[in-house]
Motif scaffolding. Structure first.
Motif, PDB file in Angstrom:
ATOM      1  N   THR A 149      78.880  44.786 -14.050  1.00  0.00           N
ATOM      2  CA  THR A 149      79.890  44.565 -15.054  1.00  0.00           C
ATOM      3  C   THR A 149      80.268  43.098 -15.072  1.00  0.00           C
ATOM      4  N   LEU A 150      80.300  42.533 -16.237  1.00  0.00           N
ATOM      5  CA  LEU A 150      80.678  41.133 -16.398  1.00  0.00           C
ATOM      6  C   LEU A 150      82.129  41.091 -16.873  1.00  0.00           C
ATOM      7  N   GLY A 151      82.980  40.484 -16.053  1.00  0.00           N
ATOM      8  CA  GLY A 151      84.414  40.570 -16.271  1.00  0.00           C
ATOM      9  C   GLY A 151      85.003  39.646 -17.317  1.00  0.00           C
ATOM     10  N   ASN A 152      84.341  38.526 -17.597  1.00  0.00           N
ATOM     11  CA  ASN A 152      84.927  37.582 -18.544  1.00  0.00           C
ATOM     12  C   ASN A 152      83.835  36.718 -19.186  1.00  0.00           C
ATOM     13  N   THR A 153      84.255  35.858 -20.066  1.00  0.00           N
ATOM     14  CA  THR A 153      83.333  34.977 -20.782  1.00  0.00           C
ATOM     15  C   THR A 153      82.496  34.146 -19.826  1.00  0.00           C
ATOM     16  N   TYR A 154      83.095  33.659 -18.754  1.00  0.00           N
ATOM     17  CA  TYR A 154      82.399  32.763 -17.834  1.00  0.00           C
ATOM     18  C   TYR A 154      81.326  33.495 -17.041  1.00  0.00           C
ATOM     19  N   GLU A 155      81.576  34.724 -16.695  1.00  0.00           N
ATOM     20  CA  GLU A 155      80.553  35.535 -16.025  1.00  0.00           C
ATOM     21  C   GLU A 155      79.413  35.842 -16.984  1.00  0.00           C
ATOM     22  N   ARG A 156      79.736  36.043 -18.243  1.00  0.00           N
ATOM     23  CA  ARG A 156      78.686  36.267 -19.247  1.00  0.00           C
ATOM     24  C   ARG A 156      77.841  35.011 -19.419  1.00  0.00           C
ATOM     25  N   ILE A 157      78.479  33.851 -19.428  1.00  0.00           N
ATOM     26  CA  ILE A 157      77.741  32.594 -19.506  1.00  0.00           C
ATOM     27  C   ILE A 157      76.794  32.482 -18.322  1.00  0.00           C
ATOM     28  N   ALA A 158      77.283  32.787 -17.124  1.00  0.00           N
ATOM     29  CA  ALA A 158      76.446  32.701 -15.926  1.00  0.00           C
ATOM     30  C   ALA A 158      75.253  33.648 -16.031  1.00  0.00           C
ATOM     31  N   ALA A 159      75.489  34.870 -16.482  1.00  0.00           N
ATOM     32  CA  ALA A 159      74.408  35.857 -16.583  1.00  0.00           C
ATOM     33  C   ALA A 159      73.355  35.421 -17.609  1.00  0.00           C
ATOM     34  N   ALA A 188      83.355  26.766 -17.585  1.00  0.00           N
ATOM     35  CA  ALA A 188      82.502  27.500 -16.640  1.00  0.00           C
ATOM     36  C   ALA A 188      82.025  26.573 -15.530  1.00  0.00           C
ATOM     37  N   LYS A 189      81.871  25.307 -15.863  1.00  0.00           N
ATOM     38  CA  LYS A 189      81.482  24.310 -14.860  1.00  0.00           C
ATOM     39  C   LYS A 189      82.676  23.917 -13.993  1.00  0.00           C
ATOM     40  N   ALA A 190      83.761  23.492 -14.624  1.00  0.00           N
ATOM     41  CA  ALA A 190      84.905  22.931 -13.897  1.00  0.00           C
ATOM     42  C   ALA A 190      85.684  23.976 -13.097  1.00  0.00           C
ATOM     43  N   LYS A 191      85.913  25.139 -13.682  1.00  0.00           N
ATOM     44  CA  LYS A 191      86.746  26.156 -13.032  1.00  0.00           C
ATOM     45  C   LYS A 191      85.978  27.042 -12.069  1.00  0.00           C
ATOM     46  N   TYR A 192      84.692  27.305 -12.364  1.00  0.00           N
ATOM     47  CA  TYR A 192      83.950  28.308 -11.596  1.00  0.00           C
ATOM     48  C   TYR A 192      82.663  27.796 -10.953  1.00  0.00           C
ATOM     49  N   GLY A 193      82.133  26.695 -11.429  1.00  0.00           N
ATOM     50  CA  GLY A 193      80.882  26.165 -10.886  1.00  0.00           C
ATOM     51  C   GLY A 193      79.668  27.016 -11.214  1.00  0.00           C
ATOM     52  N   GLY A 249      72.877  16.631 -19.191  1.00  0.00           N
ATOM     53  CA  GLY A 249      72.888  15.548 -20.159  1.00  0.00           C
ATOM     54  C   GLY A 249      73.568  16.036 -21.422  1.00  0.00           C
ATOM     55  N   TYR A 250      73.517  15.234 -22.451  1.00  0.00           N
ATOM     56  CA  TYR A 250      74.186  15.590 -23.698  1.00  0.00           C
ATOM     57  C   TYR A 250      73.673  16.928 -24.242  1.00  0.00           C
ATOM     58  N   ALA A 251      74.586  17.888 -24.341  1.00  0.00           N
ATOM     59  CA  ALA A 251      74.310  19.207 -24.928  1.00  0.00           C
ATOM     60  C   ALA A 251      73.189  19.965 -24.227  1.00  0.00           C
ATOM     61  N   GLN A 252      72.969  19.690 -22.957  1.00  0.00           N
ATOM     62  CA  GLN A 252      71.965  20.424 -22.183  1.00  0.00           C
ATOM     63  C   GLN A 252      72.597  20.907 -20.883  1.00  0.00           C
ATOM     64  N   TRP A 253      72.457  22.189 -20.619  1.00  0.00           N
ATOM     65  CA  TRP A 253      73.070  22.840 -19.468  1.00  0.00           C
ATOM     66  C   TRP A 253      72.038  23.642 -18.702  1.00  0.00           C
ATOM     67  N   THR A 254      72.351  23.927 -17.441  1.00  0.00           N
ATOM     68  CA  THR A 254      71.511  24.792 -16.628  1.00  0.00           C
ATOM     69  C   THR A 254      72.395  25.596 -15.682  1.00  0.00           C
ATOM     70  N   ILE A 255      71.831  26.581 -15.040  1.00  0.00           N
ATOM     71  CA  ILE A 255      72.556  27.416 -14.090  1.00  0.00           C
ATOM     72  C   ILE A 255      72.840  26.603 -12.827  1.00  0.00           C
ATOM     73  N   ALA A 256      74.003  26.820 -12.239  1.00  0.00           N
ATOM     74  CA  ALA A 256      74.364  26.188 -10.970  1.00  0.00           C
ATOM     75  C   ALA A 256      74.229  27.215  -9.855  1.00  0.00           C
ATOM     76  N   THR A 257      74.271  26.757  -8.630  1.00  0.00           N
ATOM     77  CA  THR A 257      74.175  27.666  -7.483  1.00  0.00           C
ATOM     78  C   THR A 257      75.263  28.730  -7.543  1.00  0.00           C
ATOM     79  N   GLY A 258      76.466  28.341  -7.935  1.00  0.00           N
ATOM     80  CA  GLY A 258      77.560  29.310  -8.054  1.00  0.00           C
ATOM     81  C   GLY A 258      77.257  30.402  -9.060  1.00  0.00           C
ATOM     82  N   GLY A 259      76.631  30.037 -10.161  1.00  0.00           N
ATOM     83  CA  GLY A 259      76.243  31.032 -11.172  1.00  0.00           C
ATOM     84  C   GLY A 259      75.144  31.942 -10.670  1.00  0.00           C
TER      85      GLY A 259
END
Length: 86
Positions: free
Chosen positions: A1-11, A52-57, A63-73
């Motif tokens: 179960t994904l509890g919030n927007t940030y968990e959905r982003i991580a998934a 999702a980066k600042a609060k949860y890692g 770089g500009y407009a490019q993201w990837t999964i972090a260890t926390g995710g």
């Protein structure tokens, strides 16, 4: 179960990077994936990714407009998978 927007982003980030083999994703792609999954979209995906980066890692900027999964995710998703398989 994904509890919030940030968990959905991580998934979704985990799926894009680890399963699909992408090296990164954009806020637009993440917004599209939310729609495909039927998730309620945040008002501003760029802000949601920054939170999702600042609060949860869960994600990191590559770089500009490019993201990837972090260890926390990755850890969050693995915990969710392992919890489901118990």
């Amino acid at each position: 179960t994904l509890g919030n927007t940030y968990e959905r982003i991580a998934a979704l980030a985990y799926h894009a990077i680890k399963t699909e083999g992408n090296t990164s994703f954009s806020p637009k792609e993440m917004d599209d994936w939310f729609g495909l999954c039927g998730f309620k979209k945040p008002g501003n995906m760029r802000v949601a990714l920054a939170d999702a980066k600042a609060k949860y890692g869960y994600v990191v900027s590559k770089g500009y407009a490019q993201w990837t999964i972090a260890t926390g995710g990755e850890n969050l998703v693995m915990e969710k998978i392992e919890g489901k398989n118990r």
